[in-house]
Design an enzyme around this catalytic site. Structure first.
Site, PDB file in Angstrom:
ATOM      1  N   SER A   1      61.388  74.392  51.182  1.00 10.24           N
ATOM      2  CA  SER A   1      61.160  73.293  52.616  1.00 10.24           C
ATOM      3  C   SER A   1      61.588  74.485  53.502  1.00 10.24           C
ATOM      4  O   SER A   1      61.671  75.198  53.348  1.00 10.24           O
ATOM      5  CB  SER A   1      60.685  72.282  52.401  1.00 10.24           C
ATOM      6  OG  SER A   1      60.471  71.372  53.574  1.00 10.24           O
TER       7      SER A   1
ATOM      8  N   LYS B   1      55.636  73.657  55.438  1.00 14.05           N
ATOM      9  CA  LYS B   1      56.270  72.959  54.774  1.00 14.05           C
ATOM     10  C   LYS B   1      56.054  71.782  54.780  1.00 14.05           C
ATOM     11  O   LYS B   1      56.530  71.332  53.572  1.00 14.05           O
ATOM     12  CB  LYS B   1      57.783  73.244  55.253  1.00 14.05           C
ATOM     13  CG  LYS B   1      57.936  74.442  55.717  1.00 14.05           C
ATOM     14  CD  LYS B   1      58.030  75.055  53.925  1.00 14.05           C
ATOM     15  CE  LYS B   1      58.573  76.617  54.440  1.00 14.05           C
ATOM     16  NZ  LYS B   1      58.559  77.972  52.483  1.00 14.05           N
TER      17      LYS B   1
END
Ligand SMILES: NC(=O)c1ccc[n+]([C@@H]2O[C@H](COP(=O)([O-])OP(=O)(O)OC[C@H]3O[C@@H](n4cnc5c(N)ncnc54)[C@H](OP(=O)(O)O)[C@@H]3O)[C@@H](O)[C@H]2O)c1
Length: 226
Positions: free
Chosen positions: A116, A134
């Site tokens: 992420s 993300k």
């Protein structure tokens, strides 16, 4: 890592390369795929027709590295830009996870690691495209961790802050930019591929056998300290 089959999408640059080197040093069998891969290992996650060839029958670890840094004010991010960020960060991951699931299930203890960004937890201007994509990855991680826990497949993500890789090159292209980026982090420096690879190897290893559904913030304190 000894004897484990580790599939890395994007193992020839930046964080993925550091992960591949550490896993290899630990005795893992590596299966690397990317756009610049050779022969059957050439694979573009954004190409709808592309398929992962020659996957190992049993996958003990899966690491998904493709990503993007495309920072712009919101009003200048076109729908195509948003879709492109989703394609490489999210839909590509979905495609790879679906292709690997059967083989992950054959492992006694499999671990999946995705990436992420700090910009999901901490709002940052000009990050709308990547933070959105993300954010979808983080939702996917938690959902799959729940769904696959009965199969002993762990699913986690690492959320790095700025890390010194080819992807981030333009953000640290001068001494001034690098010094400013270092200074923004409570620990006084941006990340190295090793910082993120160390955490990735922990998540791949059985040392983290009770860790799933987590987003590890490896960011020099950026997401939680003033
Ligand atoms: N670096 C940072 O500051 C930073 C910060 C936060 C999050 N992250 C995340 O960390 C992850 C790794 O980033 P990195 O900095 O190591 O990036 P990187 O140096 O650009 O490496 C990305 C890897 O993914 C492969 N790849 C890219 N697009 C692909 C595609 N369409 N199909 C198949 N393979 C593809 C690349 O190989 P080929 O070029 O051969 O395809 C390369 O091996 C990314 O998800 C990124 O979003 C990075």
């Amino acid at each position: 890592m000894k004897g484990k089959n580790i599939v890395i999408i994007g193992g020839n640059s930046g964080i993925g390369k550091a992960v591949a080197e550490q896993a290899k040093a630990g005795g893992a069998n590596l299966f690397l795929y990317s756009r610049n891969g050779e022969g059957n290992n050439q694979f573009d996650v954004t190409n709808e027709g592309a398929e992962l060839q020659d996957l190992p029958e049993v996958i003990d670890g899966l690491v998904y590295c493709p990503g993007s840094i495309n920072l712009k004010p919101f009003h200048r991010i076109s729908m195509e830009d948003f879709k492109a960020e989703m394609d490489v960060n999210f839909f590509g991951a979905v495609k790879v996870l679906q292709a690997c699931l059967k083989n992950l299930k054959k492992s006694e203890a499999a671990s999946v690691v995705l990436y992420s960004t700090v910009a999901v937890q901490t709002g940052m201007g000009f990050h709308a495209g990547i933070a959105s994509a993300k954010g979808a990855v983080e939702g996917l991680v938690r959902s799959l961790a729940a769904e696959w826990a009965p199969n002993q497949i762990r699913v986690n993500a690492i959320a790095p802050s700025l890390t010194d890789t080819p992807l981030a090159k333009q953000l640290v292209s001068t001494d001034e930019k690098r010094a400013a980026s270092d200074k923004r982090h409570p620990l006084g420096r941006i990340g190295t591929p090793k910082d993120i690879a160390d955490a990735t190897l922990f998540l791949l290893d059985e040392k983290s056998s009770w860790v799933t559904g987590q987003i590890l913030h490896i960011d020099g304190g950026m997401s939680s300290l003033k």
